[in-house]
Scaffold this motif. Structure first.
Motif, mmCIF file in Angstrom:
data_model
loop_
_atom_site.group_PDB
_atom_site.id
_atom_site.type_symbol
_atom_site.label_atom_id
_atom_site.label_comp_id
_atom_site.label_asym_id
_atom_site.label_seq_id
_atom_site.Cartn_x
_atom_site.Cartn_y
_atom_site.Cartn_z
ATOM 1 N N ALA A 192 7.656 -6.775 -7.039
ATOM 2 C CA ALA A 192 7.100 -5.182 -7.161
ATOM 3 C C ALA A 192 7.620 -4.574 -7.903
ATOM 4 N N VAL A 193 8.947 -4.043 -6.823
ATOM 5 C CA VAL A 193 9.630 -2.358 -7.204
ATOM 6 C C VAL A 193 9.724 -2.931 -8.879
ATOM 7 N N GLY A 194 10.749 -4.004 -8.691
ATOM 8 C CA GLY A 194 11.154 -3.548 -10.375
ATOM 9 C C GLY A 194 12.451 -3.443 -10.343
ATOM 10 N N ASN A 195 13.001 -2.574 -11.088
ATOM 11 C CA ASN A 195 14.362 -1.950 -11.801
ATOM 12 C C ASN A 195 13.755 -0.578 -11.714
ATOM 13 N N GLY A 251 0.788 -1.056 0.053
ATOM 14 C CA GLY A 251 -0.160 0.316 0.390
ATOM 15 C C GLY A 251 0.894 1.159 -0.021
ATOM 16 N N VAL A 252 2.117 0.907 0.182
ATOM 17 C CA VAL A 252 3.290 2.346 1.125
ATOM 18 C C VAL A 252 3.557 2.511 -1.151
ATOM 19 N N ILE A 253 3.578 1.055 -1.112
ATOM 20 C CA ILE A 253 4.069 1.724 -2.379
ATOM 21 C C ILE A 253 3.167 2.311 -3.752
ATOM 22 N N GLN A 288 11.346 10.470 -3.891
ATOM 23 C CA GLN A 288 11.729 9.486 -3.588
ATOM 24 C C GLN A 288 10.801 8.389 -2.402
ATOM 25 N N LEU A 289 11.191 7.306 -2.434
ATOM 26 C CA LEU A 289 10.561 6.210 -1.293
ATOM 27 C C LEU A 289 11.498 5.210 -0.628
ATOM 28 N N VAL A 290 11.502 5.562 0.518
ATOM 29 C CA VAL A 290 12.296 4.561 1.044
ATOM 30 C C VAL A 290 11.116 3.969 2.261
ATOM 31 N N LEU A 291 12.240 2.173 2.148
ATOM 32 C CA LEU A 291 11.108 1.558 3.179
ATOM 33 C C LEU A 291 12.770 0.572 3.867
#
Ligand code: UDP
Length: 421
Positions: free
Chosen positions: A283-286, A243-245, A259-262
């Motif tokens: 799910a994030v791929g490249n 959900g965050v992505i 930018q997103l950081v998990l």
């Protein structure tokens, strides 16, 4: 059984005067006076990772400074046992699953081993944390024992609630983080509601300047000068990393440099982590603007840096016992965008010190609002820090526990007096 040593003295009762003023400090000292020399045993299932292990050091240092002896023990367990207890954790948070007879035996056996070992330690009072060691009660000596739940059990699967209820019923007190977690079939006289708290003196929570935070973050190959949206959590479906992505991808449409950081450290008692991590990476791929950072060792300085520097902190949980990550970020003046669930609701007043969200879309909207309105964000951030100062610092947690210890140990001390009457 592992005995964890807590070192250092920063975070003593006197250190809190500058943060909360002399009154609360005096109250705590007064409460502790008759308890000097008491031996408390804390038992949980991991020395690192997750909120419980996080709270113990600051809690213990503060109690030590008050003359109370605290021993922190970690129950032994192998992968098989922790797979069962993670299932129990998930069932208590409402997952539609079931425990087999074999799994029940694994649980009971490990609790028996732990309980028998525990009985060898001298104690005036036992404090048993979470479901993993809840079954040790029958092996404890005849001293008061309390059970502390850190899980959001408001929508527990009945099979799992029954499983845990049978084991926790004999304890003298049952502590939950929120009233709705204590289900109605418990003896209400035993139920106590206490919110968790953070240690403001820890490496994770003490003030960090922007430059140090930037340097720490740059080591991860992230641009510290472009805006960051961050969630810090174990890799667990209840924390909703997917959900965050999704929310991030919506917010990025109008904020292309976001930018997103998990960031997630692995907890010893959570075997689900590696699987979830692998599926997230897929799910994030490249997508180069999403950074999934899985630390394998304690990363307090990094957590501090991300909480300090991020433009927006999210905690989009679907269930949450309390959410110390929320408290930590609020303390750093971050109005957190967080799931409208469980213990998060005790911390965030929607629109005043952060935002409560129910959907991915709402999450993205609030993230964008904060990105677009830095002045409002600063004002909400001031409220955020003040909320923690007033309600969620370790000294308040210690005060609440001292009151409980007084009740339980007082009862024991009073017995002889009553007998002579
Ligand atoms: N945490 C950490 N490093 C990480 C991820 C989490 O130190 O990479 C810490 C986090 O700062 C917080 C705790 O683990 O103190 C998580 O507690 P919370 O109550 O938020 O969730 P739990 O893991 O207990 O469900």
């Amino acid at each position: 059984m592992e005995k964890v040593t807590v070192e250092g003295t920063v975070g003593s009762v006197e250190d809190y005067i500058s943060l909360v003023g002399p009154e609360l400090v005096e109250e705590v000292k007064e409460l502790a006076r008759p308890l000097k020399g008491a031996r408390i045993i804390l038992l949980n299932s991991t020395a690192v990772g997750g909120g419980v292990a996080e709270m113990f050091p600051g809690f213990i240092r503060l109690l030590h400074s008050l003359g109370i002896e605290v021993t922190w023990l970690v129950m032994p367990g192998n992968r098989q046992f922790f797979a069962v207890t993670k299932k129990i954790h998930n069932g208590l948070q409402g997952a539609d699953i079931s425990l087999t007879e074999a799994e029940r035996s694994i649980y009971s056996r490990q609790n028996e081993i732990t309980g028998k070992e525990l009985a060898q330690y001298a104690a005036d009072l036992y404090e048993i944390h979470d479901p993993q060691p809840a079954g040790v009660y029958p092996y404890l000596s005849d001293r008061p024992a309390l059970w502390r739940c850190h899980i959001d059990s408001s929508t527990a699967n009945p099979e799992f609630w029954e499983f845990i209820r049978e084991r926790i019923e004999p304890y003298d007190r049952l502590i939950f983080s929120m009233q709705e977690f204590a289900r109605k079939d418990l003896d209400s006289r035993k139920v106590v509601i206490i919110h968790p708290a953070i240690d403001p003196f820890s490496v994770k929570n003490r003030q960090m300047d922007q430059e140090t935070a930037k340097r720490t973050i740059a080591r991860y190959g992230i641009n510290p000068n472009a805006p960051l949206m961050t969630q810090i959590s174990r890799f667990d479906p209840w924390k909703d990393p997917v959900g965050v992505i999704e929310a991030y991808r919506l917010a990025r449409r109008r904020h292309p440099d976001l930018q997103l950081v998990l960031l997630g450290a692995m907890a010893d008692d959570d075997p689900e982590g590696p699987t979830i991590l692998a599926s997230l990476r897929q799910a994030v791929g490249n997508d180069q603007s999403v950074h999934i950072l899985a630390d394998t060792s304690p990363n307090d300085r990094e957590v501090n840096a991300f909480q300090t520097l991020s433009r927006v902190i999210v905690q989009k949980s679907l269930r949450e016992g309390f959410g110390l990550t929320v408290t930590e970020a609020l303390w750093k003046g971050q109005p957190v965008v967080a799931g409208n669930v469980g213990g998060i609701r005790a911390q965030i007043r929607n629109g005043q010190n952060g935002f409560l969200v129910d959907t991915v879309e709402e999450c993205a909207e609030r993230v964008e609002y904060l990105l677009d309105n830095p002045d409002q964000q600063r004002e909400l951030g001031r409220q955020a820090r003040e909320t923690v100062r007033q309600k969620f610092l370790m000294i308040r947690l210690v005060r609440d526990h001292l009151k409980l210890y007084r009740q339980l140990l007082g009862k024991q001390q009073l017995q002889p007096v009553m007998m002579t009457e």
